[in-house]
Design a protein around this motif. Structure first.
Motif, PDB file in Angstrom:
ATOM      1  N   TYR A 432       0.829  -1.215   0.000  1.00 32.85           N
ATOM      2  CA  TYR A 432       0.000   0.000   0.000  1.00 32.85           C
ATOM      3  C   TYR A 432       0.863   1.263   0.000  1.00 32.85           C
ATOM      4  N   GLN A 433       1.835   1.313   0.921  1.00 33.05           N
ATOM      5  CA  GLN A 433       2.687   2.500   1.006  1.00 33.05           C
ATOM      6  C   GLN A 433       3.614   2.605  -0.198  1.00 33.05           C
ATOM      7  N   GLY A 434       4.059   1.447  -0.709  1.00 32.19           N
ATOM      8  CA  GLY A 434       4.915   1.471  -1.886  1.00 32.19           C
ATOM      9  C   GLY A 434       4.194   2.013  -3.103  1.00 32.19           C
ATOM     10  N   VAL A 435       2.913   1.677  -3.239  1.00 33.16           N
ATOM     11  CA  VAL A 435       2.127   2.197  -4.356  1.00 33.16           C
ATOM     12  C   VAL A 435       2.003   3.716  -4.250  1.00 33.16           C
ATOM     13  N   LEU A 436       1.882   4.235  -3.046  1.00 31.86           N
ATOM     14  CA  LEU A 436       1.827   5.691  -2.871  1.00 31.86           C
ATOM     15  C   LEU A 436       3.118   6.343  -3.374  1.00 31.86           C
ATOM     16  N   PHE A 437       4.253   5.715  -3.079  1.00 30.34           N
ATOM     17  CA  PHE A 437       5.524   6.222  -3.597  1.00 30.34           C
ATOM     18  C   PHE A 437       5.520   6.229  -5.128  1.00 30.34           C
ATOM     19  N   LEU A 438       4.975   5.168  -5.721  1.00 29.57           N
ATOM     20  CA  LEU A 438       4.927   5.096  -7.178  1.00 29.57           C
ATOM     21  C   LEU A 438       4.019   6.171  -7.758  1.00 29.57           C
ATOM     22  N   PHE A 439       2.912   6.478  -7.073  1.00 30.96           N
ATOM     23  CA  PHE A 439       2.003   7.514  -7.565  1.00 30.96           C
ATOM     24  C   PHE A 439       2.673   8.890  -7.554  1.00 30.96           C
ATOM     25  N   VAL A 440       3.521   9.144  -6.579  1.00 32.51           N
ATOM     26  CA  VAL A 440       4.298  10.391  -6.587  1.00 32.51           C
ATOM     27  C   VAL A 440       5.183  10.419  -7.825  1.00 32.51           C
ATOM     28  N   GLY A 441       5.742   9.271  -8.184  1.00 26.01           N
ATOM     29  CA  GLY A 441       6.566   9.186  -9.384  1.00 26.01           C
ATOM     30  C   GLY A 441       5.784   9.476 -10.651  1.00 26.01           C
ATOM     31  N   VAL A 442       4.500   9.101 -10.679  1.00 21.40           N
ATOM     32  CA  VAL A 442       3.672   9.389 -11.854  1.00 21.40           C
ATOM     33  C   VAL A 442       3.592  10.894 -12.089  1.00 21.40           C
ATOM     34  N   LEU A 443       3.489  11.665 -11.011  1.00 19.24           N
ATOM     35  CA  LEU A 443       3.459  13.131 -11.137  1.00 19.24           C
ATOM     36  C   LEU A 443       4.777  13.638 -11.716  1.00 19.24           C
ATOM     37  N   VAL A 444       5.887  13.100 -11.229  1.00 16.84           N
ATOM     38  CA  VAL A 444       7.197  13.501 -11.750  1.00 16.84           C
ATOM     39  C   VAL A 444       7.306  13.143 -13.232  1.00 16.84           C
ATOM     40  N   TYR A 445       6.811  11.961 -13.602  1.00 11.20           N
ATOM     41  CA  TYR A 445       6.859  11.552 -14.999  1.00 11.20           C
ATOM     42  C   TYR A 445       6.054  12.510 -15.882  1.00 11.20           C
ATOM     43  N   ALA A 446       4.872  12.908 -15.410  1.00 11.01           N
ATOM     44  CA  ALA A 446       4.041  13.830 -16.187  1.00 11.01           C
ATOM     45  C   ALA A 446       4.780  15.139 -16.441  1.00 11.01           C
ATOM     46  N   TRP A 447       5.472  15.626 -15.418  1.00 11.52           N
ATOM     47  CA  TRP A 447       6.219  16.890 -15.556  1.00 11.52           C
ATOM     48  C   TRP A 447       7.365  16.734 -16.546  1.00 11.52           C
ATOM     49  N   MET A 448       8.146  15.634 -16.419  1.00 11.30           N
ATOM     50  CA  MET A 448       9.284  15.433 -17.300  1.00 11.30           C
ATOM     51  C   MET A 448       8.832  15.166 -18.732  1.00 11.30           C
ATOM     52  N   ALA A 449       7.747  14.386 -18.910  1.00  7.15           N
ATOM     53  CA  ALA A 449       7.250  14.096 -20.253  1.00  7.15           C
ATOM     54  C   ALA A 449       6.752  15.365 -20.933  1.00  7.15           C
ATOM     55  N   ALA A 450       6.112  16.253 -20.147  1.00  9.41           N
ATOM     56  CA  ALA A 450       5.623  17.512 -20.712  1.00  9.41           C
ATOM     57  C   ALA A 450       6.788  18.392 -21.160  1.00  9.41           C
ATOM     58  N   ARG A 451       7.848  18.442 -20.351  1.00  7.19           N
ATOM     59  CA  ARG A 451       9.035  19.231 -20.728  1.00  7.19           C
ATOM     60  C   ARG A 451       9.681  18.667 -21.977  1.00  7.19           C
ATOM     61  N   LYS A 452       9.748  17.343 -22.058  1.00  7.49           N
ATOM     62  CA  LYS A 452      10.364  16.703 -23.210  1.00  7.49           C
ATOM     63  C   LYS A 452       9.559  16.996 -24.478  1.00  7.49           C
ATOM     64  N   GLN A 453       8.223  16.942 -24.359  1.00  5.19           N
ATOM     65  CA  GLN A 453       7.373  17.210 -25.509  1.00  5.19           C
ATOM     66  C   GLN A 453       7.475  18.672 -25.946  1.00  5.19           C
ATOM     67  N   ARG A 454       7.533  19.582 -24.980  1.00  6.54           N
ATOM     68  CA  ARG A 454       7.641  21.001 -25.295  1.00  6.54           C
ATOM     69  C   ARG A 454       8.963  21.302 -26.002  1.00  6.54           C
ATOM     70  N   THR A 455      10.037  20.659 -25.522  1.00  4.39           N
ATOM     71  CA  THR A 455      11.332  20.866 -26.162  1.00  4.39           C
ATOM     72  C   THR A 455      11.324  20.331 -27.595  1.00  4.39           C
ATOM     73  N   ALA A 456      10.716  19.145 -27.785  1.00  4.24           N
ATOM     74  CA  ALA A 456      10.640  18.581 -29.125  1.00  4.24           C
ATOM     75  C   ALA A 456       9.812  19.436 -30.051  1.00  4.24           C
ATOM     76  N   THR A 457       8.710  19.995 -29.547  1.00  2.99           N
ATOM     77  CA  THR A 457       7.845  20.871 -30.369  1.00  2.99           C
ATOM     78  C   THR A 457       8.587  22.144 -30.761  1.00  2.99           C
ATOM     79  N   GLY A 458       9.315  22.712 -29.809  1.00  2.00           N
ATOM     80  CA  GLY A 458      10.083  23.928 -30.099  1.00  2.00           C
ATOM     81  C   GLY A 458      11.161  23.680 -31.120  1.00  2.00           C
ATOM     82  N   ARG A 459      11.799  22.493 -31.058  1.00  2.00           N
ATOM     83  CA  ARG A 459      12.852  22.169 -32.018  1.00  2.00           C
ATOM     84  C   ARG A 459      12.272  21.987 -33.405  1.00  2.00           C
ATOM     85  N   ASP A 460      11.066  21.355 -33.497  1.00  2.00           N
ATOM     86  CA  ASP A 460      10.432  21.198 -34.813  1.00  2.00           C
ATOM     87  C   ASP A 460      10.066  22.562 -35.410  1.00  2.00           C
TER      88      ASP A 460
END
Length: 460
Positions: A432-460
């Motif tokens: 249960y507690q480990g899944v909570l840690f993973l859910f925090v990681g999902v938020l970090v992934y969303a932030w990093m994926a958004a930055r990566k997509q924005r950088t790729a869009t700007g480069r295009d």
């Protein structure tokens, strides 16, 4: 290296390359094997016999089952490293099979495992240090000692992979001398009358094996060590698999012989309440009271060696993820062969957790965090084994050797079942507690994926 949308840094000057090469050195097969063995055998071996004694000698069956699963997992990691010998281990395999999100989950959960494990090892080491130097008289002196024990391996990492390998080799050799003394010498003092009942608890045989295995789970974390550091291993397609298998087999032999020797030399009633079972075994074998001091020294060497290796691993997976834009770019910088930012962040987080443990003054809180690491470690294990199954079933020619398809499939299935058993053995609260840690990681992934997509869009 994958394109992260950033400008490639300019090549370092020749004198900088020479300076770094003196401190950064690829691991050969012996050092890679020591890395695996040193990370698997931390300090737990010195406490495990007393921890599982209440279940009776049926706990040796649990050891055997865990060993078989760990070897199957080691063989799977060896096969995966042959196909993709890059730094990152489970992260690399999960991302190659299922994409960025699966790769990130593997990296994130493994990263949590490493720095929480470092805090656990340091706090446990203080107990052995207290035998030599009284530090447990006050909680803050104990806390300071734990912080110093974490800092010393970090300094070896900052110095470069050359020094990490040297520390790991020396620590592995020194820790195995007393362990082999008990494991082999204890067999000459073995008395079956000391073994106690086969099943000492009221649980069913299956329940007793599972309960003992739940305690022993943490002892086999680290089989992936060579795969995670594949980029620092010389000839990784050949040596990673061999080091993983040799290191796991070596650790298994020490575990099984050591536990059996302690069971046979220390009376069962005494072993259940023992706080230093190997010390008690040495006292029975040779008499006197010097066993406690000898085992304390061996435990300290063992834990410092494990901290040294785990500190490197804690930075390797985020490094690989940062190369793909899934972790902050600072984690993707290396100096002297070591991702220094990852090492620094790990030391800071583990130190904060250590301080919290001593401030809270509750062993139960910290023990629950240690159980979480057992769960978080199984996430990359599961993803890696499922990735191997995917590679085999999909029939990708560059990934499948048809002559050993069936054998690889059976190994992957056994490793998957073993990983699922690890999840079940972690307990409901840890999952249960480990899944909570993973859910925090999902938020970090969303932030990093958004930055990566924005950088790729700007480069295009």
């Amino acid at each position: 290296m994958h394109d992260t949308g950033t400008v490639a840094p300019s090549d370092p000057a020749p004198d900088q390359v020479d300076a770094q090469s003196r401190h950064a050195r690829r691991f050969g097969l012996p050092i890679a094997t020591c890395l695996v063995m040193g990370n698997i055998i931390g300090g737990g071996i010195f406490l495990l016999p007393a921890s599982v004694a209440p279940f009776g000698t049926i706990s040796l069956v649990a050891f055997a089952v865990l060993t078989a699963g760990a070897i199957a997992l080691a063989l799977v990691f060896g096969r995966l490293a042959e196909r993709d010998p890059r730094t990152g281990g489970p992260y690399v395999y999960a991302r190659a099979a299922f994409g960025d999100f699966a790769g990130f989950l593997a990296a994130w959960s493994y990263w949590i495992t490493t720095w929480v494990s470092n805090a656990a090892l340091a706090v446990a080491a203080v107990g052995y240090l207290d035998v030599l130097i009284p530090v447990n008289d006050h909680k803050w002196s104990a806390c300071l000692a734990a912080l110093v024990l974490q800092l010393l391996p970090a300094l070896a990492n900052f110095a470069g992979t050359r020094y990490v390998g040297a520390v790991q080799l020396v620590a592995t050799v020194l820790k195995f001398l007393p362990l082999l003394l008990v494991a082999v010498g204890g067999l000459f003092f073995f008395d079956s009358a000391n073994l106690g009942p086969f099943r000492a608890s009221d649980d069913s045989p299956v329940g007793a094996v599972s309960a003992a295995a739940a305690i022993l789970l943490f002892s086999y974390l680290g089989v992936e060590s060579a795969a995670v550091s594949a980029g620092e291993v010389r000839d990784p397609r050949r040596n990673v698999g061999r080091a993983t298998i040799l290191g796991t087999l070596g650790a298994a032999v020490v575990y099984l012989l050591g536990t059996l020797a302690v069971f046979g030399t220390v009376a069962h009633d005494k072993l259940i309440t023992s706080t230093a079972p190997f010390s008690d075994a040495v006292d029975v074998m040779f008499g006197g009271s010097w066993g406690g001091t000898a085992v304390a020294c061996a435990a300290l060497v063992s834990m410092v060696g494990a901290l040294n290796g785990w500190t490197l691993l804690s930075a390797q997976t985020p490094y690989a993820a940062a190369q793909d834009g899934l972790f902050p770019s600072a984690f993707g910088r290396k100096k002297r062969g070591v991702p220094t930012v990852g090492v620094l962040v790990t030391v800071v987080l583990a130190s904060l957790l250590t301080v919290y443990n001593y401030t809270a003054g509750s062993g139960g809180v910290f023990e629950s965090l240690v159980l979480i690491t057992t769960f978080t470690a199984t996430v990359p294990y599961l993803l890696a084994t499922v990735a191997q199954i995917y590679f085999l079933v999909s029939g990708q020619r560059e990934r499948v050797h048809r002559g050993r398809l069936v054998r690889d499939g059976i190994l992957a299935g056994v490793a998957f079942a073993f990983s699922m058993w690890l999840v079940a053995g972690s307990g409901y609260a840890a999952v249960y507690q480990g899944v909570l840690f993973l859910f925090v990681g999902v938020l970090v992934y969303a932030w990093m994926a958004a930055r990566k997509q924005r950088t790729a869009t700007g480069r295009d």
